[in-house]
Design an enzyme around this catalytic site. Structure first.
Site, PDB file in Angstrom:
ATOM      1  CG  HIS A   1      -1.625   1.228   1.582  1.00  0.00           C
ATOM      2  ND1 HIS A   1      -2.953   1.446   1.297  1.00  0.00           N
ATOM      3  CD2 HIS A   1      -1.197   2.353   2.216  1.00  0.00           C
ATOM      4  CE1 HIS A   1      -3.311   2.650   1.727  1.00  0.00           C
ATOM      5  NE2 HIS A   1      -2.259   3.216   2.295  1.00  0.00           N
TER       6      HIS A   1
ATOM      7  NE  ARG B   1      -1.389   8.862   2.376  1.00  0.00           N
ATOM      8  CZ  ARG B   1      -1.234   7.545   2.286  1.00  0.00           C
ATOM      9  NH1 ARG B   1      -0.076   7.028   1.906  1.00  0.00           N
ATOM     10  NH2 ARG B   1      -2.223   6.724   2.596  1.00  0.00           N
TER      11      ARG B   1
ATOM     12  CG  ASP C   1     -16.789   8.721  14.370  1.00  0.00           C
ATOM     13  OD1 ASP C   1     -17.877   8.195  14.098  1.00  0.00           O
ATOM     14  OD2 ASP C   1     -16.506   9.890  14.081  1.00  0.00           O
TER      15      ASP C   1
END
Lengths: 265, 265, 265, 265, 265
Positions: free
Chosen positions: A187, A200, A209
């Site tokens: 990745h 980023r 959450d």
């Protein structure tokens, strides 16, 4: 025209107020909040109500002053960034990104914001929280990838900001650390060519959450960002992603004064 | 009747204004925006509020003039098309399709639109963005398919416009380029018989929105378009489609003046 | 009582107007629109706003006259049926079924409806479109099934109408014509015993809406209709159905005058 | 300032009223409700309407007194806790956790709350119910785990509260008791290191709501809580979890008086 | 106090009116509607609007009289039960359960209800219909189970009512009758121990709504009901359940007069 004059007068007044506030409130160490681990990041998106657009310009300016006031007051403890989503996202009009040592401090800011005269025109649409952590997988990466990761991103304006919440599947969490490291190295390698054009930042959200991660990006080229996402969709780790966006939030980064100028119109 | 007279007077005035605007604002090279790669396309759908339908006709006309003004002003940088969805889609009443070199310019238009006196009656329902690109798979197609793809679509009015957002599965993104090219050749062959009756345009959305593609169609025959979709559902590539529509937007294409005339009534 | 008197007066006036309208507007060939292939069918469901129920009866009657007017005017081109959903469906209060040669004509009717004084009280909830086609699979059926299919449905009142949108899975579209014909023959055989009590009509929607088919039924026995649906759920073809209903719309069929009488109260 | 004075006056008055109420209403045995099995726990989340924020401060204070009154009155039968969600959850502004011997008593409280002058500003967003039970699986755990489970959690303030509704898959319910016990022992072992920093309470909801469990947590360290959730996502039992959160509710625990003070501003 | 007096006066008046209504309207055979096969059951859930809570008490009482009137009037043809959901369900405030020989009669009641002066404050949230049928599988059960099924449920008040809509998977409908009977026998055996504490009634909905069954329960012990649901989740038949609840509606059963008294406050 008159609205414009009002606005300029106000900016002058704010200048004076700013000096005074500056001398009263010691500002938090923003750099530290934005770079260290163990910091809580909150993304709070709002829509403006219909009444806002019907207010006279002078009223709008007076209420925007309360926005300015609340933000300045909480800068003592928080790093607060603001984004315009209207026109680019259908979810919301404004986005606040808030970094804090404790979520209680963020809650106090948002409570003050919503009870300010400006805040009464805001409806909360989405609040997401994450915590910053030291990289999980990087220590296991090859030397090459670890060296490449040190490439600094290009200097210069990065006007676009994108927020993508991510939820991984149960399959992902069942993989052992070694397998996940291998997948994350692939990745990361896919993302490397975009390091210089896309900045980023990663927030870990499990338990804070309904997602697992919040990924935040800044770029001057949305075409490059599109290329980055395509690359990330092409690696095996993407199979373990149950939610990617939904909502993806796209907006433009602005100083608080710029946002106030846009909203005053 | 009076509304009609008002409207005609207004159109005359706009004629004059148009000449003046035309001499001030250099219009963007629309042809280039609609054909080149690397252009951002935005689909922004709105509903009109309940108050709009209760306004007196003269008020409506005055506010529609602000719509005209905002659109004209931004035509310097943007190619703006407008569609009526009301009656054909339950999602929204109006749709704008905007082509731009930079999404910031599109955002400025939409901010100006929403803060105009007409825009105060609009609620944003859906905003989708995509970028145009050179064909990904065509270079790998057979000579026959590449030749057939050059068939120009029939001239003549194409009053219907359809927008279908598409999201592919993780399985799709994991296929290698060769396999995807084979699948897309079959997909393209299925679409060929409809080239002359249905005009297509493709936007790539990964990372700009919560879908991967926005497909845009114009046709004079919805029966032919239905045939095209059936054909595309019958090929193997369709298995890799996780979202097709939801919402599908169906509307009719109009000049801005026609839309204004409808909304004035 | 007074409302009732108002209503009766109005009906008398409408009688006169009807004669006049009848002599001006040539009515479309309704039979043809309801039986031929290549006709567009639209199902448009609406809710009435809260204000409607608070209007005085005389106001309601005056506004219902505009509903009557709009429908009469468009009967020149369209076949328009109207249904009461309130009390039986939680989705909407009223449903219009409109048959047209072109969807543009349907859009014009719905635009006129929504801008009428009655229409200002309507909020569009759902619009679905389909096209009628010659039977796809019947030519491949056995002689027995083809003969049985010719059974005419019982004459007499069929007060209940049910609309069920259907979406098939990708697996369905990948089957070859022969396999689909076999599955549809089994489906049809299961439906045959209900031919006389339940009247059916099929619309093809792929590309016109987010479903593949709209199935429309009329019956005097909801128990029989329940039996039909159970039978259809028991055959193999049902496995390929991704969406069945959601929403299923259940209502009662009425003449426009009956609907107006109910809404006037 | 004046609002502040009003508020202080009111607090003084409440002091007197409190004494009087205290002498009239015998308070329920809160400890028992919070620790025994067979007790019903209700989580009721509300948003405040827009009008609330527009009320003058003295009005707000007067209405908050009715909140205080309703809560005090029902403390005779119920244990009532209150949480501030605003700023931390996008679902709601306030959360009540209510423990009762019978859900009818909880319903009476919530009916009284919503018909109080304060309650007219509340919109119910989410109501979830569960029942407390003796541990299902602990008797089958190893001695070590059973001993470790007796670790008391750290004393001291635990300002954050998190509510996570959970739904298990059909696969889970099909497992036999032995297999589930083994999975739950692994789950429990993963949670043990967090026993001292995170306090947990479990409610069983099947049949009382659309989830199977409501898990409730209190902590002073959200980072520790994040760690706990990560640990629980890594064990095999997590595969059998169909819904985890959605919504996850995050808030801060406060005394009723503190909540009233915040809402008065 | 005054509201209370108004209320008592009204109840006295209703007493008189009741006598008069009783002599005019012959009441339907309620027992028959509640026990026979081929009866339509409708569950209609409503929320009260914000205005309701702001009405003066005397106004509320006057409007509740119209509720009473509409219900009494339709009791000639319908069996009407009423439940309070507020405080226990977040979906709605009130629930009507209506049994009728024809759904048209139910529709007429609900139309009259919504156009009554009380009904103008109601918003319909959910309407579900089902038909009662003779048991499908019982004839195939063992003698033991068939005997056990005859256990009458305990007499005495059952204040809680729960409504759970159910949708079965395509796999279920594909099973043959023998397999389904075996699965249903296991399901029924699991339910037997709860027969005396939980009263059940089943409605078949396929084709009348977007679910396949509506299950209705009455109990005095929600803990027992929770136990029943746990037992049913543990048998194999549960694997074939695609939707269970969503929404589950939980409320308390009341006489119409009790509901009116609660809403009057």
């Amino acid at each position: 025209m008159i609205a414009r004059l009002h606005f300029i007068t106000l900016v002058l007044l704010w200048g004076l107020v700013g000096v005074w506030i500056g001398s009263v409130h010691a500002e938090v160490d923003r750099e530290r909040l934005l770079t260290e681990a163990g910091i809580y990041g909150t993304f709070a998106a709002f829509v403006l109500d219909d009444e806002w657009s019907r207010l006279e310009s002078s009223m709008r300016i007076a209420r925007l002053a309360t926005l300015k006031g609340v933000v300045e007051q909480h800068r003592e403890k928080l790093a607060i960034d603001v984004y315009l989503l209207r026109g680019l996202s259908d979810q919301a009009d404004m986005l606040f990104r808030i970094h804090a040592m404790e979520l209680r401090d963020t809650q106090e800011f948002l409570l003050d914001l919503q009870s300010s005269r400006f805040g009464k025109h805001l409806t909360g649409i989405k609040v997401m929280h994450g915590i910053t952590k030291k990289p999980n997988y990087v220590p296991g990466f090859s030397d090459q990838v670890r060296t490449d990761l040190k490439t600094p991103s290009d200097a210069g304006e990065k006007p676009y900001a994108i927020v993508i919440p991510i939820k991984k599947s149960a399959d992902w969490w069942e993989l052992d650390q070694e397998k996940r490291t291998a997948l994350m190295q692939e990745h990361t390698a896919a993302a490397l060519p975009f390091l210089n054009t896309v900045k980023r930042k990663l927030y870990h959200s499990s338990g804070l959450d309904d997602v697992d991660f919040i990924t935040y990006f800044e770029t001057s080229s949305l075409e490059a960002f599109h290329g980055l996402v395509l690359s990330l969709q092409n690696v095996k780790e993407f199979r373990y992603t149950r939610q990617f966006g939904n909502p993806l939030l796209l907006g433009t980064a602005h100083s608080l004064d710029e946002v106030i100028e846009v909203l005053a119109q």
